[in-house]
Write a protein that holds these residues in place. Structure first.
Motif, mmCIF file in Angstrom:
data_model
loop_
_atom_site.group_PDB
_atom_site.id
_atom_site.type_symbol
_atom_site.label_atom_id
_atom_site.label_comp_id
_atom_site.label_asym_id
_atom_site.label_seq_id
_atom_site.Cartn_x
_atom_site.Cartn_y
_atom_site.Cartn_z
ATOM 1 N N GLN A 1 1.574 -0.349 -2.723
ATOM 2 C CA GLN A 1 1.486 1.009 -3.264
ATOM 3 C C GLN A 1 1.363 2.034 -2.148
ATOM 4 N N PHE A 2 0.621 1.692 -1.099
ATOM 5 C CA PHE A 2 0.481 2.588 0.049
ATOM 6 C C PHE A 2 1.840 2.829 0.710
ATOM 7 N N LEU A 3 2.624 1.767 0.879
ATOM 8 C CA LEU A 3 3.950 1.918 1.484
ATOM 9 C C LEU A 3 4.841 2.802 0.605
ATOM 10 N N ALA A 4 4.779 2.589 -0.702
ATOM 11 C CA ALA A 4 5.605 3.394 -1.606
ATOM 12 C C ALA A 4 5.154 4.851 -1.634
ATOM 13 N N GLU A 5 3.859 5.081 -1.689
ATOM 14 C CA GLU A 5 3.334 6.444 -1.736
ATOM 15 C C GLU A 5 3.692 7.233 -0.477
ATOM 16 N N ASN A 6 3.812 6.538 0.652
ATOM 17 C CA ASN A 6 4.146 7.206 1.906
ATOM 18 C C ASN A 6 5.648 7.211 2.193
ATOM 19 N N GLY A 7 6.433 6.761 1.209
ATOM 20 C CA GLY A 7 7.877 6.889 1.284
ATOM 21 C C GLY A 7 8.548 6.062 2.360
ATOM 22 N N LEU A 8 7.995 4.905 2.691
ATOM 23 C CA LEU A 8 8.652 4.076 3.698
ATOM 24 C C LEU A 8 9.982 3.554 3.175
#
Length: 353
Positions: free
Chosen positions: A86-93
């Motif tokens: 979720q962190f990766l998705a939220e930061n748009g990686l």
């Protein structure tokens, strides 16, 4: 700087030298263009190394986002893996960005598993900060998390783009966690290099570890290159791990990985010799090496409990399990036994029969 190259499904280098963390940005820029980097680390490691690694990456032109996880084996869980995704998705990686695992084996495993499953894999860099992760878990592409039923039951192979091993990070390890890594080094010596084994048996100077780390990584490379997907030769690296993982599970992970593997190797050595698989009794020199590295040798659990805990071992194939057994110092073999015989085998290693 010492460099070991691995050529598997992906060719990459492991750089080994004191002081490399402050050069991480420059080293990464040689293998991956400027992009967004998600640094995954834990609260202990962040306090020691996050600022210098972040500064180096920013100076090299990378943009950063950082997730700090609680330290310890319990971060290798479904919930934490989901949190990282979720962190990766939220930061748009995107698929051109990087996940950077800064820490020990737990961080390398969970960050690597997230990198291997987010967008069906995005690039990964490993920056190991413990001896165990430097010589073992950061190399070879195995990533994963634990399930309530057992250790490392969910995972993927995700080979890194680069491994940067700053041996100065070993200076800050507690004696307990330095010893954890020594268990894996002793394992490499039992498997393939008596001189390496003898170096651990004499005791180590943690401020002079470049050659030791390099030799351990070379041995792992040789097993990984011949069998990246762990279907044959690479299984040799599981010496001591079937019983070791069972010990970890039974202890609720209060016994750390290296300490459990140390006990597991003793069980395998004793059983192999008493049951006629070994041409040499490897137990006395193993006990000497474990003592020199302040590692335990006595297992607190009985054979029945260990065998039951091993039923979920990821190396199991149907009703059989392949064990790695020492034949002589520096040489081991694979032996597949029926699961129904495992309790008796462990009992022989514990001296219960």
């Amino acid at each position: 700087m010492k460099t070991v190259s691995i050529d598997s499904s992906k060719q990459y280098n492991i750089h080994i030298q004191r002081g490399l963390l402050k050069k991480a940005g420059s080293l990464i820029s040689q293998v991956h263009p400027r992009c967004k980097v998600a640094i995954i680390t834990d609260d202990n490691v962040a306090r020691l190394y996050l600022s210098q690694v972040s500064a180096g990456l920013e100076n090299a032109g990378y943009s950063l986002c950082t997730l700090i996880l609680p330290h310890g084996e319990h971060s290798k869980s479904l919930g934490v893996w989901t949190k990282v995704l979720q962190f990766l998705a939220e930061n748009g990686l995107t698929k051109s960005d990087l996940v950077l695992a800064l820490g020990g084996g737990v961080i390398g495993d969970v960050a690597g598993f997230a990198a291997g499953t987010y967008l069906r894999e995005i690039p990964l860099i490993q920056l190991p900060t413990t001896l165990l992760s430097a010589i073992d878990s950061s190399v070879g592409g195995k990533t994963g998390i634990d399930l309530p039923q057992g250790k490392n039951l969910a995972g993927v192979f995700c080979q890194p783009e680069l491994v940067i091993c700053d041996t100065a990070a070993l200076d800050t390890l507690t004696d307990h966690y330095f010893a954890d890594g020594c268990a894996e080094g002793i394992k490499y010596g039992l498997l393939a290099d008596k001189d390496l084994f003898d170096a651990f048996a004499r005791g180590l100077n943690r401020r002079d570890m470049d050659d030791i780390v390099c030799r351990c990584v070379e041995i792992k490379r040789d097993f990984v290159q011949g069998d990246e997907r762990d279907m044959g030769k690479r299984q040799m690296l599981n010496l001591g791990h079937t019983v070791g993982h069972a010990i970890e599970k039974l202890s609720g992970y209060s016994i750390s990985h290296g300490h459990a593997v140390a006990m597991g190797m003793v069980v395998m050595c004793r059983a192999a010799y008493s049951l006629g698989y070994s041409q040499e009794n490897c137990t006395p020199p193993l006990l000497q090496a474990l003592d020199a590295c302040h590692l335990p040798s006595a297992c607190p659990y009985d054979a029945a409990s260990l065998a039951k805990a091993a039923l979920s071992d990821k190396k199991r194939r149907g009703d059989s399990l392949t064990l790695i057994l020492p034949q002589r110092m520096g040489e081991c073999c694979r032996e597949t036994i029926p699961m129904k015989d495992l309790e008796g085998f462990i009992a022989a290693g514990l001296g219960e029969r």
